[in-house]
Design an enzyme around this catalytic site. Structure first.
Site, short mmCIF file in Angstrom:
data_model
loop_
_atom_site.label_atom_id
_atom_site.label_comp_id
_atom_site.label_asym_id
_atom_site.label_seq_id
_atom_site.Cartn_x
_atom_site.Cartn_y
_atom_site.Cartn_z
N TYR A 1 0.84 -1.20 0.00
CA TYR A 1 0.00 0.00 0.00
C TYR A 1 0.87 1.26 0.00
O TYR A 1 1.33 1.73 1.03
CB TYR A 1 -0.97 0.00 1.19
CG TYR A 1 -1.89 -1.21 1.24
CD1 TYR A 1 -2.09 -2.02 0.12
CD2 TYR A 1 -2.59 -1.56 2.39
CE1 TYR A 1 -2.92 -3.12 0.15
CE2 TYR A 1 -3.44 -2.66 2.43
CZ TYR A 1 -3.59 -3.45 1.29
OH TYR A 1 -4.42 -4.53 1.33
N LEU B 1 -17.37 -2.61 0.99
CA LEU B 1 -18.02 -1.44 0.38
C LEU B 1 -17.87 -1.46 -1.14
O LEU B 1 -18.23 -0.48 -1.81
CB LEU B 1 -17.42 -0.15 0.95
CG LEU B 1 -17.65 0.09 2.44
CD1 LEU B 1 -16.92 1.35 2.91
CD2 LEU B 1 -19.14 0.21 2.74
N ALA C 1 -10.98 4.11 3.82
CA ALA C 1 -11.49 5.48 3.94
C ALA C 1 -10.44 6.46 3.46
O ALA C 1 -9.24 6.21 3.60
CB ALA C 1 -11.84 5.78 5.40
#
Ligand SMILES: NC(=O)c1ccc[n+]([C@@H]2O[C@H](COP(=O)([O-])OP(=O)(O)OC[C@H]3O[C@@H](n4cnc5c(N)ncnc54)[C@H](OP(=O)(O)O)[C@@H]3O)[C@@H](O)[C@H]2O)c1
Length: 320
Positions: A58, A211, A285
Site C-alpha cells: 500500500y 463497500l 477510507a
C-alpha cells in the site's frame, strides 16, 4: 463498537477495522496528504475501532509509515499487516520463498516501529512455485522468534486453505465479501467454519471490499469516470449492467437507510457482519468523515429486525 474475538487467539477486535490501502495509495487515483491520512486513523480510533490492516504494497510502505506516526504511543491498537508481495514499478507478484517472507516481515517491523506484528497475513497465494510447506515454515520461524503473534492468509481457495490449516495453526483468512460478491459462501466460509488443527477450532474470517471500493456507499448515481491511475477505471462493477444492478439494490437499501437514519456504508458493512461465518469487516477510507459514517454500524448491529429487512433486499437482488 462491538468487539469480537478472533477464534483461538487473545485478539478482541472491533467488528470493523480500518483498511489502510487508500491511505497509502497505489491504484486509488490521486494520493491524499499525510496529515489527512493520520486524521483518518485517529477518527477511526475515536469511533471505537481498535485495529487496522495495512500491507507493504500500500503505497510501497507509505501506509505503514502513516500508521507508525498515527499510532505513536498507542501500542494497544492492533496492527494486522501482510507479507510476500514483491513489487517492481507497477508490477506486483507474490514471492513466498522463505528468504523473502523473512526479509519482508523484518522490513515491515522497521517501518511500523513495532517489536512484534499482531497478525501477519500472506497477501496472496504463491505465483513462483514455492511449496506451501516452505512458506508456512518461514512464518512459523518468525513466530518462534517472537516477531509475529498470529498468522493468517488472504485470498486462498478452500482446498489449499484446508491443507495449510493442517500444517500450521492459523488465526484468520481475509477474503473479498459483500452484498455484490458472495462466492465465498460456496466453499470458503464452510471451510473456515470447520474446526481443524490441534486443538481443533474454526478460522476467523476478515471480509474486505465490503463497500465494493466505494460502490456500496451509494455515492455514485451514474457510472463514475476514474483516472487511469485508479483501479476502478477498469473494474467492471462500475460499468454497464453490473453498475445498474448495484444501483437498483442501493435504491432499495436507501429506503431502509432513510427509515433508520443510518448512512448506506454502515448498512452495507453491517449486512456483512451479520452473515454466518464472517468474524470481522474492513472498511477503507479517504477522510475522517468516511470512516465515521462506516463506524455508525456500531449502533445498528443489535437490531435484528433491521437485518432481516436488509437480508430480504439482498436476497431479492442476489449476488454477482
Ligand atoms: N488482502 C487483500 O488482498 C486485500 C485486498 C483489498 C483490500 N484489502 C483490505 O481491505 C481494506 C478495504 O479496502 P477495499 O478495497 O476493500 O475498499 P472498500 O473498503 O470496499 O472501499 C474503500 C473506498 O470506499 C470509499 N468510501 C469509504 N467510505 C465512504 C463513505 N462514507 N462515503 C463515500 N465513499 C466512501 C472510498 O473511496 P474514495 O477513495 O474514492 O473516496 C474508499 O477509498 C483495504 O484498505 C485493505 O486493508 C485487502
Amino acid at each position: 463498537m462491538q468487539r469480537r474475538r478472533l477464534p483461538g487467539t487473545d485478539l478482541e477486535l472491533s467488528a470493523l477495522g480500518l483498511g489502510c490501502w487508500t491511505l497509502g495509495g497505489t491504484w486509488w487515483g490521486p494520493d491524499i496528504d499525510d496529515a489527512r491520512a493520520q486524521r483518518t486513523v485517529h477518527a477511526a480510533l475515536d469511533a471505537g475501532l481498535n485495529w487496522l490492516d495495512t500491507a507493504p504494497l500500500y503505497g510501497n510502505g507509505r501506509a505503514d509509515r502513516i500508521v507508525a506516526q498515527a499510532l505513536a504511543g498507542r501500542p494497544d491498537v492492533v496492527v494486522a499487516t501482510k507479507v510476500g508481495v514483491r513489487t517492481t514499478g507497477e508490477h506486483a507478484e507474490s514471492d513466498l520463498s522463505a528468504a523473502h517472507i523473512v526479509a519482508d516481515c523484518e522490513a515491515s517491523l522497521r517501518r511500523l516501529g513495532r517489536d512484534r506484528i499482531d497478525l501477519l497475513q500472506v497477501h496472496w497465494p504463491c505465483e513462483r512455485g514455492t511449496p506451501l510447506e516452505e512458506s508456512l515454515s518461514a512464518l512459523s520461524s518468525l513466530q518462534e522468534r517472537g516477531l509475529v503473534r498470529h498468522i493468517g492468509l488472504c485470498n486462498y481457495d478452500a482446498p489449499t486453505l484446508a491443507r495449510a490449516r493442517q500444517l500450521l495453526p492459523l488465526a484468520s483468512l481475509q477474503t473479498p465479501y459483500s452484498l455484490l460478491r458472495r462466492e465465498a459462501e460456496a466453499a470458503l466460509l464452510p471451510e473456515c467454519a470447520t474446526a481443524r488443527g490441534q486443538p481443533p477450532r474454526p478460522l476467523g474470517v476478515i471480509a474486505y471490499e465490503v463497500l465494493c471500493r466505494g460502490l456500496l456507499t451509494g455515492r455514485y448515481r451514474r457510472p463514475p469516470d476514474f483516472p487511469d491511475s485508479d483501479q476502478r477505471s477498469w473494474d467492471p462493477r462500475f460499468q454497464g449492467p453490473r453498475f445498474a444492478h448495484a444501483r437498483s439494490l442501493l435504491d432499495d437499501l436507501q429506503q431502509v437507510a432513510d427509515k433508520v437514519g443510518a448512512p448506506l456504508p454502515a448498512l452495507s458493512l453491517g449486512w456483512a457482519l451479520q452473515q454466518p461465518g464472517i468474524t470481522l469487516a474492513l472498511a477503507g477510507a479517504r477522510s475522517p468523515e468516511q470512516i465515521q459514517q462506516s463506524a455508525q454500524l456500531g449502533r445498528l448491529l443489535d437490531r435484528p429486525k433491521l437485518w432481516s429487512v436488509v437480508a430480504r433486499i439482498a436476497a431479492l437482488h442476489g449476488g454477482s
